[in-house]
Write a protein that holds these residues in place. Structure first.
Motif, PDB file in Angstrom:
ATOM      1  N   GLN A 187      43.411 -14.199  29.768  1.00 46.17           N
ATOM      2  CA  GLN A 187      41.967 -14.116  29.963  1.00 46.17           C
ATOM      3  C   GLN A 187      41.583 -14.640  31.346  1.00 46.17           C
ATOM      4  O   GLN A 187      42.008 -15.715  31.748  1.00 46.17           O
ATOM      5  CB  GLN A 187      41.263 -14.936  28.879  1.00 46.17           C
ATOM      6  CG  GLN A 187      39.751 -14.761  28.860  1.00 46.17           C
ATOM      7  CD  GLN A 187      39.106 -15.560  27.731  1.00 46.17           C
ATOM      8  OE1 GLN A 187      39.606 -16.613  27.324  1.00 46.17           O
ATOM      9  NE2 GLN A 187      37.998 -15.065  27.233  1.00 46.17           N
ATOM     10  N   ARG A 188      40.781 -13.873  32.022  1.00 42.81           N
ATOM     11  CA  ARG A 188      40.329 -14.302  33.344  1.00 42.81           C
ATOM     12  C   ARG A 188      39.233 -15.350  33.195  1.00 42.81           C
ATOM     13  O   ARG A 188      38.464 -15.346  32.234  1.00 42.81           O
ATOM     14  CB  ARG A 188      39.843 -13.106  34.156  1.00 42.81           C
ATOM     15  CG  ARG A 188      40.973 -12.135  34.521  1.00 42.81           C
ATOM     16  CD  ARG A 188      40.651 -11.361  35.782  1.00 42.81           C
ATOM     17  NE  ARG A 188      41.672 -10.368  36.124  1.00 42.81           N
ATOM     18  CZ  ARG A 188      42.780 -10.653  36.817  1.00 42.81           C
ATOM     19  NH1 ARG A 188      43.032 -11.894  37.212  1.00 42.81           N
ATOM     20  NH2 ARG A 188      43.652  -9.696  37.109  1.00 42.81           N
ATOM     21  N   VAL A 189      39.161 -16.237  34.186  1.00 40.70           N
ATOM     22  CA  VAL A 189      38.227 -17.361  34.152  1.00 40.70           C
ATOM     23  C   VAL A 189      37.224 -17.225  35.294  1.00 40.70           C
ATOM     24  O   VAL A 189      37.605 -16.962  36.443  1.00 40.70           O
ATOM     25  CB  VAL A 189      38.987 -18.701  34.271  1.00 40.70           C
ATOM     26  CG1 VAL A 189      38.016 -19.873  34.400  1.00 40.70           C
ATOM     27  CG2 VAL A 189      39.922 -18.891  33.072  1.00 40.70           C
ATOM     28  N   ALA A 190      35.944 -17.389  34.969  1.00 39.83           N
ATOM     29  CA  ALA A 190      34.874 -17.285  35.960  1.00 39.83           C
ATOM     30  C   ALA A 190      34.097 -18.583  36.044  1.00 39.83           C
ATOM     31  O   ALA A 190      33.785 -19.196  35.022  1.00 39.83           O
ATOM     32  CB  ALA A 190      33.923 -16.146  35.602  1.00 39.83           C
ATOM     33  N   ALA A 223      26.374 -15.215  33.550  1.00 34.68           N
ATOM     34  CA  ALA A 223      27.355 -15.872  32.676  1.00 34.68           C
ATOM     35  C   ALA A 223      27.509 -15.087  31.373  1.00 34.68           C
ATOM     36  O   ALA A 223      28.624 -14.857  30.889  1.00 34.68           O
ATOM     37  CB  ALA A 223      26.917 -17.306  32.397  1.00 34.68           C
ATOM     38  N   GLU A 224      26.387 -14.674  30.817  1.00 39.34           N
ATOM     39  CA  GLU A 224      26.397 -13.917  29.558  1.00 39.34           C
ATOM     40  C   GLU A 224      27.099 -12.570  29.734  1.00 39.34           C
ATOM     41  O   GLU A 224      27.897 -12.148  28.881  1.00 39.34           O
ATOM     42  CB  GLU A 224      24.958 -13.718  29.080  1.00 39.34           C
ATOM     43  CG  GLU A 224      24.846 -13.103  27.705  1.00 39.34           C
ATOM     44  CD  GLU A 224      23.414 -13.128  27.167  1.00 39.34           C
ATOM     45  OE1 GLU A 224      22.545 -13.790  27.782  1.00 39.34           O
ATOM     46  OE2 GLU A 224      23.179 -12.488  26.139  1.00 39.34           O
ATOM     47  N   GLY A 243      34.539 -10.213  28.522  1.00 36.26           N
ATOM     48  CA  GLY A 243      35.802 -10.787  28.061  1.00 36.26           C
ATOM     49  C   GLY A 243      36.325 -11.946  28.876  1.00 36.26           C
ATOM     50  O   GLY A 243      37.428 -12.423  28.627  1.00 36.26           O
ATOM     51  N   LEU A 244      35.566 -12.405  29.858  1.00 35.54           N
ATOM     52  CA  LEU A 244      36.020 -13.534  30.667  1.00 35.54           C
ATOM     53  C   LEU A 244      35.664 -14.853  29.998  1.00 35.54           C
ATOM     54  O   LEU A 244      34.681 -14.944  29.258  1.00 35.54           O
ATOM     55  CB  LEU A 244      35.390 -13.494  32.068  1.00 35.54           C
ATOM     56  CG  LEU A 244      35.950 -12.442  33.034  1.00 35.54           C
ATOM     57  CD1 LEU A 244      35.307 -11.095  32.799  1.00 35.54           C
ATOM     58  CD2 LEU A 244      35.753 -12.873  34.482  1.00 35.54           C
ATOM     59  N   LYS A 245      36.453 -15.873  30.259  1.00 37.51           N
ATOM     60  CA  LYS A 245      36.088 -17.247  29.907  1.00 37.51           C
ATOM     61  C   LYS A 245      35.184 -17.758  31.022  1.00 37.51           C
ATOM     62  O   LYS A 245      35.575 -17.755  32.189  1.00 37.51           O
ATOM     63  CB  LYS A 245      37.347 -18.112  29.786  1.00 37.51           C
ATOM     64  CG  LYS A 245      37.095 -19.578  29.535  1.00 37.51           C
ATOM     65  CD  LYS A 245      36.324 -19.847  28.249  1.00 37.51           C
ATOM     66  CE  LYS A 245      37.151 -19.575  26.989  1.00 37.51           C
ATOM     67  NZ  LYS A 245      36.393 -19.865  25.741  1.00 37.51           N
TER      68      LYS A 245
END
Ligand code: 4PL
Length: 244
Positions: free
Chosen positions: A6-9, A23-24, A30-32
């Motif tokens: 999972q990619r993280v933002a 953010a939503e 599908g990002l964290k």
């Protein structure tokens, strides 16, 4: 995402307004999402709603930025996306902008971008992947009055995108700007900027008030793997208020 991790933002200023909508949107993709804001309680509320993680963060503090970046790396081992959204949005005529207010706006709106970006690009570079999106403003195109310090920082954020894209491209990182027009965010609607709708909405090609959800999809696209061939650019998202 079965095979790929999972990619993280990290989204700054994400407790409300455009930042919360971004953010939503990223969480829906599908990002964290790490929801960072100087208002930690507000960040926690948004994070809970979208299944993200909240961080209290004043982006103008080098120590706080480094701490939050270190915590994200310790917890998730990666930062794939950075959205530089946090900003002060003042309405002050030139004669009334004290040097103190000028410095404060530079500190949050511009130093903040330096600090997050400078801390995170080495992490993205090591991974060979990254997406950075600066939230600018169409005030840089329109020359909106009574916020010259704000407009100057938004122009500088576009300057950084142009100046940095070449160095980051060699590392697999793209950096772009999204420039919204006036948006009915909590910040705008709770202050003097809301008067701007009266003259801006008639100039738009689409004649209604923009909302944060109108901006988020453009940011999510530039933050996605699909946007690999787009860097150093500014995408104006203002219902055609300005046309360049
Ligand atoms: C057209 O970025 O782009 C007011 C307040 N009016 O923050 C903005 C316009 C505001 C804008 C902005």
């Amino acid at each position: 995402m079965a095979e790929t991790a999972q990619r993280v933002a990290l989204v700054t200023g994400a407790a409300q307004g455009i930042g919360a909508a971004i953010a939503e949107e990223l969480a829906a993709d599908g990002l964290k999402v790490v929801v960072a804001d100087i208002n930690g309680e507000g960040a926690a509320t948004v994070a809970e709603r979208i299944g993200g993680v909240a961080k209290t963060l004043d982006v103008s503090s080098p120590e706080q930025v480094q701490t939050v970046v270190d915590e994200i790396v310790a917890e998730f081992g990666r930062i794939d996306v950075l959205v530089n959204n946090a900003a002060l949005v003042p309405l002050t005529s030139w004669a009334d902008i004290s040097f103190e207010e000028w410095r404060k706006v530079m500190s949050v709106n511009l130093d903040g971008i330096y600090l997050t970006t400078h801390a995170i690009t080495p992490i993205m570079g090591k991974a060979g992947y990254g997406r950075i999106v600066n939230i600018a403003s169409n005030t840089f195109v329109a020359g909106t009055p009574d916020c010259a310090h704000y407009v100057a920082t938004k122009g500088a954020s576009i300057g950084l995108v142009r100046g940095l894209a070449g160095e980051l491209g060699k590392l697999g990182i793209t950096i772009n700007a999204v420039a919204p027009g006036i948006i009915a965010s909590e910040g705008v609607m709770s202050g003097p900027h809301q008067a701007g709708f009266d003259y801006v909405v008639p100039m738009q090609a689409i004649n209604r008030r923009g909302v944060p959800a109108d901006v988020a999809p453009a940011v999510a696209f530039l933050a996605s793997e699909k946007a690999e061939w787009i860097t150093g650019q500014t995408l104006v998202v203002d219902a055609g208020h300005t046309r360049n």
